[in-house]
Design an enzyme around this catalytic site. Sequence first.
Site, PDB file in Angstrom:
ATOM      1  N   TYR A  56      10.590  21.820   6.165  1.00 19.67           N
ATOM      2  CA  TYR A  56       9.321  21.483   5.388  1.00 19.67           C
ATOM      3  C   TYR A  56       8.335  21.167   6.641  1.00 19.67           C
ATOM      4  CZ  TYR A  56       5.595  18.339   3.816  1.00 19.67           C
ATOM      5  OH  TYR A  56       4.488  18.021   3.587  1.00 19.67           O
ATOM      6  N   LYS A  69      10.312  13.326  -6.266  1.00 16.73           N
ATOM      7  CA  LYS A  69       9.945  12.528  -4.979  1.00 16.73           C
ATOM      8  C   LYS A  69      10.483  11.191  -5.179  1.00 16.73           C
ATOM      9  CE  LYS A  69       7.436  15.676  -2.682  1.00 16.73           C
ATOM     10  NZ  LYS A  69       6.895  16.699  -3.824  1.00 16.73           N
ATOM     11  N   THR A  83       4.695  30.171   1.742  1.00 13.51           N
ATOM     12  CA  THR A  83       3.286  29.319   1.481  1.00 13.51           C
ATOM     13  C   THR A  83       2.801  28.697   2.527  1.00 13.51           C
ATOM     14  OG1 THR A  83       3.883  29.395  -0.819  1.00 13.51           O
ATOM     15  CG2 THR A  83       2.715  27.757  -0.057  1.00 13.51           C
ATOM     16  N   ASN A 141      10.889  17.861   1.058  1.00 10.19           N
ATOM     17  CA  ASN A 141      11.751  18.175   2.020  1.00 10.19           C
ATOM     18  C   ASN A 141      13.287  18.729   1.706  1.00 10.19           C
ATOM     19  OD1 ASN A 141      11.158  17.302   4.958  1.00 10.19           O
ATOM     20  ND2 ASN A 141      10.217  15.529   3.846  1.00 10.19           N
ATOM     21  N   GLN A 180      13.064   7.720  -9.214  1.00 14.69           N
ATOM     22  CA  GLN A 180      13.928   6.316  -9.366  1.00 14.69           C
ATOM     23  C   GLN A 180      13.135   5.729 -10.795  1.00 14.69           C
ATOM     24  OE1 GLN A 180      15.992   6.596  -7.613  1.00 14.69           O
ATOM     25  NE2 GLN A 180      15.202   7.513  -6.056  1.00 14.69           N
ATOM     26  N   THR A 212       0.491  16.475   7.368  1.00 14.64           N
ATOM     27  CA  THR A 212       1.617  15.302   7.061  1.00 14.64           C
ATOM     28  C   THR A 212       1.654  14.582   8.329  1.00 14.64           C
ATOM     29  OG1 THR A 212       3.846  14.809   6.384  1.00 14.64           O
ATOM     30  CG2 THR A 212       3.401  16.831   7.139  1.00 14.64           C
ATOM     31  N   ASP A 213       2.120  13.420   8.240  1.00 11.90           N
ATOM     32  CA  ASP A 213       2.673  12.778   9.501  1.00 11.90           C
ATOM     33  C   ASP A 213       3.993  13.121   9.837  1.00 11.90           C
ATOM     34  OD1 ASP A 213       4.207  11.610   7.365  1.00 11.90           O
ATOM     35  OD2 ASP A 213       3.503   9.611   8.070  1.00 11.90           O
ATOM     36  N   GLU A 214       4.762  13.755   9.320  1.00 13.38           N
ATOM     37  CA  GLU A 214       6.230  14.375   9.515  1.00 13.38           C
ATOM     38  C   GLU A 214       5.963  15.346  10.535  1.00 13.38           C
ATOM     39  OE1 GLU A 214       8.804  15.657   6.294  1.00 13.38           O
ATOM     40  OE2 GLU A 214       7.843  13.862   5.134  1.00 13.38           O
ATOM     41  N   SER A 257       6.049  21.409  -0.870  1.00 13.40           N
ATOM     42  CA  SER A 257       6.066  20.058  -0.245  1.00 13.40           C
ATOM     43  C   SER A 257       7.206  19.220  -0.193  1.00 13.40           C
ATOM     44  CB  SER A 257       5.008  19.191  -1.062  1.00 13.40           C
ATOM     45  OG  SER A 257       5.422  19.010  -2.467  1.00 13.40           O
ATOM     46  N   ILE A 294      -2.182  31.711  -2.674  1.00 14.61           N
ATOM     47  CA  ILE A 294      -3.045  31.760  -1.510  1.00 14.61           C
ATOM     48  C   ILE A 294      -2.590  32.899  -0.667  1.00 14.61           C
ATOM     49  CG2 ILE A 294      -3.442  29.351  -1.661  1.00 14.61           C
ATOM     50  CD1 ILE A 294      -1.265  28.762   0.657  1.00 14.61           C
ATOM     51  N   LYS A 351       5.030  22.787   8.258  1.00 13.27           N
ATOM     52  CA  LYS A 351       3.690  22.226   8.316  1.00 13.27           C
ATOM     53  C   LYS A 351       3.116  22.360   9.505  1.00 13.27           C
ATOM     54  CE  LYS A 351       1.520  20.621   5.243  1.00 13.27           C
ATOM     55  NZ  LYS A 351       0.407  21.018   4.396  1.00 13.27           N
TER      56      LYS A 351
END
Length: 339
Positions: A155, A194, A104, A91, A199, A128-130, A89, A66, A159
Amino acid sequence: MAETFAPTSIIVTGGAGFIGSNFVHWVVNNQPDVHVTVLDALTYAGNRENLAGIPDDRMTFVHGDICDAALVDELFADADAVVHFAAESHNDNSISDPAPFVRTNIEGTYTLLEAARKHGVRFHHISTDEVYGDLALDDPARFTEETPYRPSSPYSSSKASSDMLVRAWHRTYGLPITISNCSNNYGPRQHIEKFIPRQITNILTGIRPKLYGDGKNVRDWIHTEDHSSAVWAILTQGELGETYLIGADGERNNIDVLHAILEGMGQGPDDFDWVRDRPGHDRRYAIDSSKLRRELGWQPKHTDFAEGLSATIDWYRDNEDWWRADKEATEAKYAAQGQ
Ligand code: NAD
Ligand code: TDX
């Protein structure tokens, strides 16, 4: 509600990643008149296999960056809209090496905005909500479209920067834009760095799951398919210049999510390791998505988290070929960080 914008040719950046590929499948399955051009650099997080099965007459795949202004300019000449998912994407990666995040997420978004301005392409920006920072565990508040920006990590600050650029291109140049800020996604094809897939694949490979800090951090989980349907609603019915928060009322703390994974995979509740906390670790995210629901009539479909998690566990169990080659390197990186 009637659609007010009916694109026939859209560019999806980052369409070979987790959420971008889900969106491409969603459009191909639900919007028969739309052709999708995917622009993706196939970084460590991108996988061409994520788009397997999509017929050639519905999608064109372009392997590219991009930040490549000449390529972006050429592609934008023929498009009605861009839906911009491409990003670095994760963190934890942004803490160990912020450089690709600045390139990016900020420079890449700038490159796309300039091409959109030149060719009059409508721009939907995925965020993102972050960007809103975090909330205390005992705070009754949730994030809304009015919450001030207060990002914590390299991160989330990259954003937030990209969101600001998109807003400025609307206000200054009149670029037709919309922005969505979504909470934590889960579902098939999420990279195993992630939390949830890490896990699950730890258990499948005989490694003990790893929980950061005190495990009480809260994330607001949404199934990625619900994110895709919300993005389509905003792209086609959203008001230009507006931001919409996407969330499905899925607040859960990490220890509860881990316990659900352990139980669903036949492990005991203590079969995991406590590890070093993430520096600057956000405490709680929570989304109030009432604007999106009220104005665009959107509703999530995957409201049973236990069911969605169980299907996600099954997907990783059934698709070991998809993730196996990445497992060793992903865990080696975490081990070097004490996580
Ligand atoms: P991901 O890391 O799985 O995928 C990112 C994709 O972008 C990959 O296919 C990668 O190859 C591509 N890409 C990276 N750099 C590129 C570049 N320079 N040029 C072209 N392509 C490039 O990410 P994801 O989790 O699917 O997130 C997608 C978007 O959604 C991001 O913008 C992210 O900030 C946002 N988001 C994610 C979540 C979440 O829970 N994962 C929540 C809210 C918002
Ligand atoms: O092994 C782990 N153990 C652990 O306790 C990992 C990888 C994570 N965690 C914790 C950290 C977080 O509190 O789990 C929570 C979720 O972690 P991530 O999956 O890294 O997600 P998060 O940092 O919340 O960010 C995600 O949601 C918002 C996406 O990665 C972002 O792209 C999105 O913007």
